[in-house]
Design a protein around this motif. Sequence first.
Motif, PDB file in Angstrom:
ATOM      1  N   ASN A 138       8.653 -16.812  99.877  1.00 61.39           N
ATOM      2  CA  ASN A 138       8.468 -17.244 100.992  1.00 61.39           C
ATOM      3  C   ASN A 138       7.309 -17.962 102.041  1.00 61.39           C
ATOM      4  N   PHE A 139       7.329 -18.465 103.435  1.00 59.55           N
ATOM      5  CA  PHE A 139       6.385 -19.496 103.337  1.00 59.55           C
ATOM      6  C   PHE A 139       5.225 -18.403 104.349  1.00 59.55           C
ATOM      7  N   GLU A 140       5.511 -17.081 104.481  1.00 65.23           N
ATOM      8  CA  GLU A 140       5.163 -16.259 106.005  1.00 65.23           C
ATOM      9  C   GLU A 140       3.743 -15.860 104.650  1.00 65.23           C
ATOM     10  N   LYS A 141       4.387 -15.376 103.228  1.00 62.48           N
ATOM     11  CA  LYS A 141       3.644 -15.104 102.426  1.00 62.48           C
ATOM     12  C   LYS A 141       2.099 -15.823 101.837  1.00 62.48           C
ATOM     13  N   ALA A 142       3.487 -17.087 101.877  1.00 63.99           N
ATOM     14  CA  ALA A 142       2.021 -18.651 101.495  1.00 63.99           C
ATOM     15  C   ALA A 142       1.375 -19.367 102.655  1.00 63.99           C
ATOM     16  N   VAL A 143       1.568 -19.218 103.009  1.00 63.33           N
ATOM     17  CA  VAL A 143       0.153 -19.378 104.602  1.00 63.33           C
ATOM     18  C   VAL A 143      -0.627 -18.310 104.371  1.00 63.33           C
ATOM     19  N   ALA A 144      -0.374 -17.245 104.473  1.00 63.58           N
ATOM     20  CA  ALA A 144      -0.916 -16.304 104.625  1.00 63.58           C
ATOM     21  C   ALA A 144      -1.947 -16.076 103.266  1.00 63.58           C
ATOM     22  N   GLU A 145      -1.628 -16.518 102.220  1.00 59.40           N
ATOM     23  CA  GLU A 145      -2.546 -16.637 101.166  1.00 59.40           C
ATOM     24  C   GLU A 145      -3.164 -17.999 101.696  1.00 59.40           C
ATOM     25  N   THR A 146      -2.747 -18.931 101.548  1.00 55.13           N
ATOM     26  CA  THR A 146      -3.737 -20.333 101.808  1.00 55.13           C
ATOM     27  C   THR A 146      -4.995 -20.046 102.939  1.00 55.13           C
ATOM     28  N   ILE A 147      -5.041 -19.374 104.367  1.00 57.00           N
ATOM     29  CA  ILE A 147      -5.539 -18.683 104.768  1.00 57.00           C
ATOM     30  C   ILE A 147      -6.624 -17.866 104.474  1.00 57.00           C
ATOM     31  N   LYS A 148      -6.309 -16.669 103.535  1.00 59.58           N
ATOM     32  CA  LYS A 148      -7.152 -16.284 103.522  1.00 59.58           C
ATOM     33  C   LYS A 148      -8.127 -16.313 101.831  1.00 59.58           C
ATOM     34  N   GLU A 149      -7.749 -17.719 101.213  1.00 62.70           N
ATOM     35  CA  GLU A 149      -8.468 -18.581 101.024  1.00 62.70           C
ATOM     36  C   GLU A 149      -9.227 -19.107 101.499  1.00 62.70           C
ATOM     37  N   LEU A 150      -9.186 -20.674 102.238  1.00 61.59           N
ATOM     38  CA  LEU A 150      -9.823 -21.058 103.390  1.00 61.59           C
ATOM     39  C   LEU A 150     -10.529 -19.921 104.290  1.00 61.59           C
ATOM     40  N   GLU A 151     -10.140 -19.163 104.429  1.00 61.52           N
ATOM     41  CA  GLU A 151     -11.569 -18.135 104.474  1.00 61.52           C
ATOM     42  C   GLU A 151     -12.719 -18.006 104.121  1.00 61.52           C
ATOM     43  N   HIS A 152     -12.072 -17.257 102.810  1.00 64.52           N
ATOM     44  CA  HIS A 152     -13.067 -17.650 101.817  1.00 64.52           C
ATOM     45  C   HIS A 152     -14.428 -18.761 101.931  1.00 64.52           C
ATOM     46  N   GLN A 153     -13.853 -19.730 101.971  1.00 63.69           N
ATOM     47  CA  GLN A 153     -14.642 -21.185 101.366  1.00 63.69           C
ATOM     48  C   GLN A 153     -14.970 -21.220 103.064  1.00 63.69           C
ATOM     49  N   LEU A 154     -14.726 -20.953 103.530  1.00 70.69           N
ATOM     50  CA  LEU A 154     -14.867 -20.954 105.079  1.00 70.69           C
ATOM     51  C   LEU A 154     -16.548 -20.269 105.298  1.00 70.69           C
ATOM     52  N   LYS A 155     -16.547 -19.140 104.718  1.00 69.16           N
ATOM     53  CA  LYS A 155     -18.063 -17.983 104.985  1.00 69.16           C
ATOM     54  C   LYS A 155     -18.694 -18.691 104.086  1.00 69.16           C
ATOM     55  N   ARG A 156     -18.449 -19.114 102.395  1.00 65.63           N
ATOM     56  CA  ARG A 156     -19.331 -19.565 102.111  1.00 65.63           C
ATOM     57  C   ARG A 156     -20.199 -21.412 102.418  1.00 65.63           C
ATOM     58  N   ARG A 157     -19.381 -21.941 102.974  1.00 59.52           N
ATOM     59  CA  ARG A 157     -20.092 -22.471 103.852  1.00 59.52           C
ATOM     60  C   ARG A 157     -21.260 -22.719 104.717  1.00 59.52           C
ATOM     61  N   LYS A 158     -19.996 -21.058 105.653  1.00 59.60           N
ATOM     62  CA  LYS A 158     -21.097 -21.059 106.604  1.00 59.60           C
ATOM     63  C   LYS A 158     -22.326 -20.594 106.218  1.00 59.60           C
ATOM     64  N   ASN A 159     -22.454 -19.878 104.621  1.00 56.31           N
ATOM     65  CA  ASN A 159     -24.165 -19.778 104.338  1.00 56.31           C
ATOM     66  C   ASN A 159     -24.357 -20.076 103.556  1.00 56.31           C
ATOM     67  N   THR A 160     -23.673 -21.170 103.509  1.00 55.97           N
ATOM     68  CA  THR A 160     -25.023 -22.820 102.706  1.00 55.97           C
ATOM     69  C   THR A 160     -25.494 -22.714 104.172  1.00 55.97           C
ATOM     70  N   PHE A 161     -25.213 -23.306 105.197  1.00 57.30           N
ATOM     71  CA  PHE A 161     -25.822 -23.671 106.824  1.00 57.30           C
ATOM     72  C   PHE A 161     -26.798 -22.837 107.223  1.00 57.30           C
ATOM     73  N   SER A 162     -26.193 -21.910 107.064  1.00 64.13           N
ATOM     74  CA  SER A 162     -27.303 -20.441 107.321  1.00 64.13           C
ATOM     75  C   SER A 162     -29.055 -21.078 106.944  1.00 64.13           C
ATOM     76  N   HIS A 163     -28.391 -21.337 105.396  1.00 62.59           N
ATOM     77  CA  HIS A 163     -30.256 -21.311 104.880  1.00 62.59           C
ATOM     78  C   HIS A 163     -30.585 -22.288 105.163  1.00 62.59           C
ATOM     79  N   HIS A 164     -30.304 -22.963 105.922  1.00 61.93           N
ATOM     80  CA  HIS A 164     -30.835 -24.522 105.755  1.00 61.93           C
ATOM     81  C   HIS A 164     -31.502 -24.980 106.884  1.00 61.93           C
TER      82      HIS A 164
END
Length: 99
Positions: free
Chosen positions: A73-99
């Motif tokens: 169902n779309f609700e599960k697909a949306v939740a999984e996709t946003i969870k993955e994006l949040e993971h990517q955003l956290k990694r990017r935020k860590n990259t920003f904070s080191h520079h």
Amino acid sequence: MTINIQYVHMPNSDSLSSIIIKKLEKLHHKFNWIIKAEVFLKLENTASSKNQICEIELSAPGPRLFATAKANNFEKAVAETIKELEHQLKRRKNTFSHH
């Protein structure tokens, strides 16, 4: 943040759109440097029960972020996709904070 939701080969759903907007605004609250979100909801024509696909592309400083998920169902697909994006955003935020 600008949110653009596209329904591919299926009718629009206001309730699903409101769920997606709510989740993306929550994500934007955590990571306020997100500029734009492109959401694609697709209904795959297969015999598999996991035929509902959500793809989200985020525009933010640096390369674009993209995630996709398939679910029954779309609700599960949306939740999984946003969870993955949040993971990517956290990694990017860590990259920003080191520079």
